[in-house]
Design a protein around this motif. Structure first.
Motif, PDB file in Angstrom:
ATOM      1  N   ASP A  63      40.132  36.580  24.879  1.00  0.00           N
ATOM      2  CA  ASP A  63      41.573  36.645  24.609  1.00  0.00           C
ATOM      3  C   ASP A  63      42.315  37.069  25.867  1.00  0.00           C
ATOM      4  O   ASP A  63      41.799  37.824  26.687  1.00  0.00           O
ATOM      5  N   THR A  64      43.538  36.619  25.988  1.00  0.00           N
ATOM      6  CA  THR A  64      44.356  36.965  27.142  1.00  0.00           C
ATOM      7  C   THR A  64      45.183  38.223  26.851  1.00  0.00           C
ATOM      8  O   THR A  64      45.580  38.460  25.707  1.00  0.00           O
ATOM      9  N   PRO A  81      35.629  41.649  33.547  1.00  0.00           N
ATOM     10  CA  PRO A  81      35.914  40.213  33.612  1.00  0.00           C
ATOM     11  C   PRO A  81      35.080  39.528  34.691  1.00  0.00           C
ATOM     12  O   PRO A  81      34.477  40.179  35.536  1.00  0.00           O
ATOM     13  N   THR A  82      35.094  38.211  34.667  1.00  0.00           N
ATOM     14  CA  THR A  82      34.432  37.451  35.725  1.00  0.00           C
ATOM     15  C   THR A  82      35.211  37.663  37.020  1.00  0.00           C
ATOM     16  O   THR A  82      36.373  38.087  37.002  1.00  0.00           O
ATOM     17  N   ALA A  83      34.587  37.349  38.127  1.00  0.00           N
ATOM     18  CA  ALA A  83      35.229  37.554  39.432  1.00  0.00           C
ATOM     19  C   ALA A  83      36.543  36.791  39.539  1.00  0.00           C
ATOM     20  O   ALA A  83      37.529  37.315  40.060  1.00  0.00           O
ATOM     21  N   GLU A  84      36.582  35.575  39.020  1.00  0.00           N
ATOM     22  CA  GLU A  84      37.822  34.796  39.130  1.00  0.00           C
ATOM     23  C   GLU A  84      38.920  35.288  38.199  1.00  0.00           C
ATOM     24  O   GLU A  84      40.099  35.039  38.445  1.00  0.00           O
ATOM     25  N   ASP A  85      38.574  36.010  37.139  1.00  0.00           N
ATOM     26  CA  ASP A  85      39.575  36.533  36.199  1.00  0.00           C
ATOM     27  C   ASP A  85      39.965  37.982  36.482  1.00  0.00           C
ATOM     28  O   ASP A  85      40.904  38.495  35.879  1.00  0.00           O
ATOM     29  N   ALA A  86      39.248  38.646  37.372  1.00  0.00           N
ATOM     30  CA  ALA A  86      39.438  40.083  37.588  1.00  0.00           C
ATOM     31  C   ALA A  86      40.867  40.451  37.980  1.00  0.00           C
ATOM     32  O   ALA A  86      41.444  41.401  37.439  1.00  0.00           O
ATOM     33  N   ASP A  87      41.465  39.723  38.904  1.00  0.00           N
ATOM     34  CA  ASP A  87      42.819  40.047  39.362  1.00  0.00           C
ATOM     35  C   ASP A  87      43.814  40.048  38.206  1.00  0.00           C
ATOM     36  O   ASP A  87      44.587  40.985  38.034  1.00  0.00           O
ATOM     37  N   ARG A  91      45.679  43.338  36.523  1.00  0.00           N
ATOM     38  CA  ARG A  91      47.146  43.356  36.559  1.00  0.00           C
ATOM     39  C   ARG A  91      47.723  43.583  35.158  1.00  0.00           C
ATOM     40  O   ARG A  91      48.592  44.422  34.951  1.00  0.00           O
ATOM     41  N   HIS A  92      47.209  42.848  34.173  1.00  0.00           N
ATOM     42  CA  HIS A  92      47.722  42.999  32.808  1.00  0.00           C
ATOM     43  C   HIS A  92      47.278  44.322  32.178  1.00  0.00           C
ATOM     44  O   HIS A  92      48.034  44.933  31.415  1.00  0.00           O
ATOM     45  N   LEU A  93      46.081  44.766  32.501  1.00  0.00           N
ATOM     46  CA  LEU A  93      45.594  46.037  31.953  1.00  0.00           C
ATOM     47  C   LEU A  93      46.480  47.196  32.396  1.00  0.00           C
ATOM     48  O   LEU A  93      46.849  48.046  31.590  1.00  0.00           O
ATOM     49  N   LEU A 101      40.246  51.357  30.941  1.00  0.00           N
ATOM     50  CA  LEU A 101      38.857  51.469  31.360  1.00  0.00           C
ATOM     51  C   LEU A 101      38.245  50.075  31.313  1.00  0.00           C
ATOM     52  O   LEU A 101      38.397  49.345  30.335  1.00  0.00           O
ATOM     53  N   ILE A 102      37.585  49.699  32.393  1.00  0.00           N
ATOM     54  CA  ILE A 102      36.842  48.439  32.435  1.00  0.00           C
ATOM     55  C   ILE A 102      35.367  48.805  32.418  1.00  0.00           C
ATOM     56  O   ILE A 102      34.911  49.593  33.233  1.00  0.00           O
ATOM     57  N   THR A 103      34.652  48.244  31.464  1.00  0.00           N
ATOM     58  CA  THR A 103      33.264  48.613  31.271  1.00  0.00           C
ATOM     59  C   THR A 103      32.338  47.415  31.402  1.00  0.00           C
ATOM     60  O   THR A 103      32.776  46.285  31.254  1.00  0.00           O
ATOM     61  N   ARG A 104      31.083  47.667  31.644  1.00  0.00           N
ATOM     62  CA  ARG A 104      30.087  46.602  31.751  1.00  0.00           C
ATOM     63  C   ARG A 104      29.337  46.418  30.438  1.00  0.00           C
ATOM     64  O   ARG A 104      28.242  45.901  30.429  1.00  0.00           O
ATOM     65  N   THR A 105      29.894  46.806  29.340  1.00  0.00           N
ATOM     66  CA  THR A 105      29.248  46.729  28.021  1.00  0.00           C
ATOM     67  C   THR A 105      28.619  45.393  27.785  1.00  0.00           C
ATOM     68  O   THR A 105      29.161  44.381  27.984  1.00  0.00           O
TER      69      THR A 105
END
Length: 105
Positions: A63-64, A81-87, A91-93, A101-105
């Protein structure tokens, strides 16, 4: 300072324990494994006075975050997120949540 070095960005980390402004904090959990995401709320501060409840909204990993308004959530936990979606995700987070928090779950 050598000419090869680049300036480091200034980062201010706020503890997850910082005060939230709503009586019933709104939380966004984004990812495919909801029980694991819920564990990130363990120890998140609770108000001292009176009853309250967390208002939790789950979204799918794909989801966006664009559809959410500024500062809509007190806390957002999303899977890495994937490397291409990270930016875009970062930004939105930072736009939609007071704490994230960004997690590697």
């Amino acid at each position: 300072m050598s000419s090869n070095s680049s300036p480091r960005p200034l980062v201010r980390l706020a503890p997850i324990g910082s005060q939230f402004s709503r009586r019933n904090p709104k939380i966004l959990l984004g990812g495919s494994h909801q029980p694991t995401l819920l564990r990130y709320l363990d120890g998140w501060p609770r108000r001292q006075h009176g009853p309250h409840a967390f208002l939790i909204q789950f979204i799918d990993l794909h989801d966006t975050l664009e559809r959410f308004g500024n500062d809509q959530f007190d806390l957002a936990v999303v899977q890495s997120p994937t490397a291409e979606d990270a930016d875009g995700v970062i930004r939105h987070l930072t736009r939609i949540a007071r704490q994230g928090l960004i997690t590697r779950t």
